[in-house]
Design a protein around this motif. Sequence first.
Motif, short mmCIF file in Angstrom:
data_model
loop_
_atom_site.label_atom_id
_atom_site.label_comp_id
_atom_site.label_asym_id
_atom_site.label_seq_id
_atom_site.Cartn_x
_atom_site.Cartn_y
_atom_site.Cartn_z
N HIS A 148 5.69 14.68 -7.76
CA HIS A 148 6.97 14.03 -8.10
C HIS A 148 7.01 13.86 -9.62
CE1 HIS A 148 7.99 12.15 -3.93
NE2 HIS A 148 7.67 13.43 -3.84
N MET A 204 7.72 13.74 -13.49
CA MET A 204 8.91 13.16 -14.10
C MET A 204 9.92 14.20 -14.62
SD MET A 204 9.41 9.78 -14.74
CE MET A 204 8.16 8.84 -15.54
N SER A 234 11.23 16.77 -12.02
CA SER A 234 12.14 16.07 -11.10
C SER A 234 13.51 15.89 -11.73
CB SER A 234 11.57 14.70 -10.72
OG SER A 234 10.35 14.85 -10.03
N THR A 235 13.55 15.64 -13.02
CA THR A 235 14.84 15.46 -13.72
C THR A 235 15.64 16.77 -13.68
OG1 THR A 235 13.96 13.72 -15.12
CG2 THR A 235 15.90 14.88 -15.94
N ALA A 281 17.00 17.28 -10.34
CA ALA A 281 18.13 16.41 -10.01
C ALA A 281 19.44 16.96 -10.57
CB ALA A 281 17.89 15.01 -10.56
N ALA A 282 19.31 17.78 -11.62
CA ALA A 282 20.51 18.46 -12.14
C ALA A 282 20.71 19.81 -11.43
CB ALA A 282 20.38 18.67 -13.64
N ARG A 283 19.77 20.11 -10.56
CA ARG A 283 19.76 21.38 -9.78
C ARG A 283 19.90 22.60 -10.69
NH1 ARG A 283 22.83 19.68 -4.09
NH2 ARG A 283 21.87 17.62 -3.93
N LYS A 284 19.13 22.61 -11.76
CA LYS A 284 19.11 23.74 -12.69
C LYS A 284 17.83 24.54 -12.49
CE LYS A 284 22.74 22.49 -15.23
NZ LYS A 284 24.00 23.19 -15.10
N TYR A 331 18.99 21.73 -1.68
CA TYR A 331 18.60 20.40 -1.18
C TYR A 331 18.35 20.40 0.33
CZ TYR A 331 18.40 15.46 -0.25
OH TYR A 331 17.96 14.21 0.17
N GLY A 332 17.33 19.69 0.71
CA GLY A 332 17.06 19.43 2.13
C GLY A 332 16.43 18.06 2.23
N LEU A 333 16.66 17.36 3.31
CA LEU A 333 16.04 16.03 3.47
C LEU A 333 14.53 16.19 3.53
CD1 LEU A 333 18.41 14.33 6.06
CD2 LEU A 333 17.91 13.48 3.77
N PRO A 334 13.78 15.19 3.00
CA PRO A 334 12.32 15.27 3.02
C PRO A 334 11.78 15.51 4.42
CG PRO A 334 13.03 13.38 1.71
CD PRO A 334 14.26 13.96 2.35
N ALA A 361 15.41 20.29 -5.08
CA ALA A 361 16.58 19.54 -5.54
C ALA A 361 16.45 18.06 -5.21
CB ALA A 361 17.84 20.11 -4.88
N ASN A 362 16.70 17.22 -6.20
CA ASN A 362 16.69 15.77 -6.05
C ASN A 362 15.38 15.22 -5.47
OD1 ASN A 362 19.67 16.83 -5.27
ND2 ASN A 362 19.76 15.01 -6.57
N HIS A 363 14.29 15.91 -5.72
CA HIS A 363 13.05 15.45 -5.10
C HIS A 363 11.81 15.57 -5.99
CE1 HIS A 363 10.84 14.49 -1.32
NE2 HIS A 363 9.86 15.07 -2.00
#
Lengths: 218, 214
Positions: free
Chosen positions: B96, B98, B101-102, B105-108, B130-133, B155-157
């Motif tokens: 995870h 830092m 992860s950023t 979160a921008a999905r780049k 993105y997929g749920l954990p 994504a976002n994780h």
Amino acid sequence: MKLDQARAEFISWARTYYNENFISGSEGSISCRIGDTMLITPRRKSPATLTPEDVILIDIPGGSMSSGANPPADMSLHRAVYRKYKETGAIVHTVEPNTMTSSMAGKTVYPLLDDLAQIVGPTTRVARYSEPVDAGIRASVVRGLKKRSAVLLSGGGALCMGANLDEAHAVCQVLMKGCKCFIETEFLGGGIRINPVETRLMRLVYLIKYSKQNVKNR
Amino acid sequence: MTLDKARETVHRACAELVKAGLVARTWGNISAKVDDSTFVITPSGRRYEELTAADMVLVKISDLSYGGSVKPSSEKGLHAEIYRQYPEVNAIIHTHQMNASTVAAARKDITGMDPRHSAILGSIVRTAEYGLPGTGKLARATAFALKGSKAAMMANHGAVCAGRDMKEAFIVAGTLEDAARSFIEKAFIRMSGSGIKVTEKAMHDYYLKLVAER
């Protein structure tokens, strides 16, 4: 837990929070609940030099102070949160830089990372904040914490809570990362928000199941 | 690799991962392949500093079954999917961290990397859909995003870093963090204009200015 032991553990945690920049020597505060008593750090006293005699003891129901001196400006805020949220055993008023900047921006922090949704909640709201803390501010903060583990204090950092100082520490860590991500994704064209239904689902699964695994999965 | 050796490798990696600042508490997981059909992985939800080598759980790649009463990480499916699709991979770290992860979160995707980064990671590090954990969707999307690279962001994780051995997986994780930091800083310089020295304070001041102007 005996009070002497509680005070020693409390000081040890205060130093951890201080060493990790969640509180500074002059700003931020930490408290924990032992029965009806609240232990809280004094105003403008560096955790690096904190002694057991410096730790302030407050009777949560009545508000009287039985030990220590110079309570912090946000003392009544800690007490109000303990009175409202009976399962809360520790509170940290963090002034960590990413959290502080987010509180200055005054925008609700949406979870751009799964762990913020799980550990803090589906949003981190912004409550009113200034010192001295009055009844209106206390009400705003207590409201902001509803179904959440943290709330941003407008221009003043954030209040993070947990069942104990270890849990509150996890909340501070995840909020810091969530705020950093919220700030820095602005330079990448903006963060993409997680579907609000999924954030609620993750929070629920975390509270019911995952948060208990450290003890249960043995 | 023998089962005992794999358990010991993962156990040692837990301490190293926390020390390297790539995970905190139980957020992330580590595995090592034992043979073509099994791997060992960190248990679900347990704090790394309390674990022993014996706590690492043996999981079957084909059906994710495991023995004993200790549950494996809920991301076991992600590890299994990568071992299935990439036979050369023998160790996986899910972090995870830092900066990655950023970016996630921008999905780049991370492109335009410095040669010292691309030499290890490949020319692109993608962010998976993105997929749920813990879901199959996340496992499949992440394994797909890993094509042609040693790392993928989720994504976002967070991120997943793979290696022929644990040592390489660690090098990949550290390099990814540097590459992600550099990617964010370059974007900040582009947006804010030249002349601003990249510090945390400069970024925060600029962010507050952007918010105030809206």
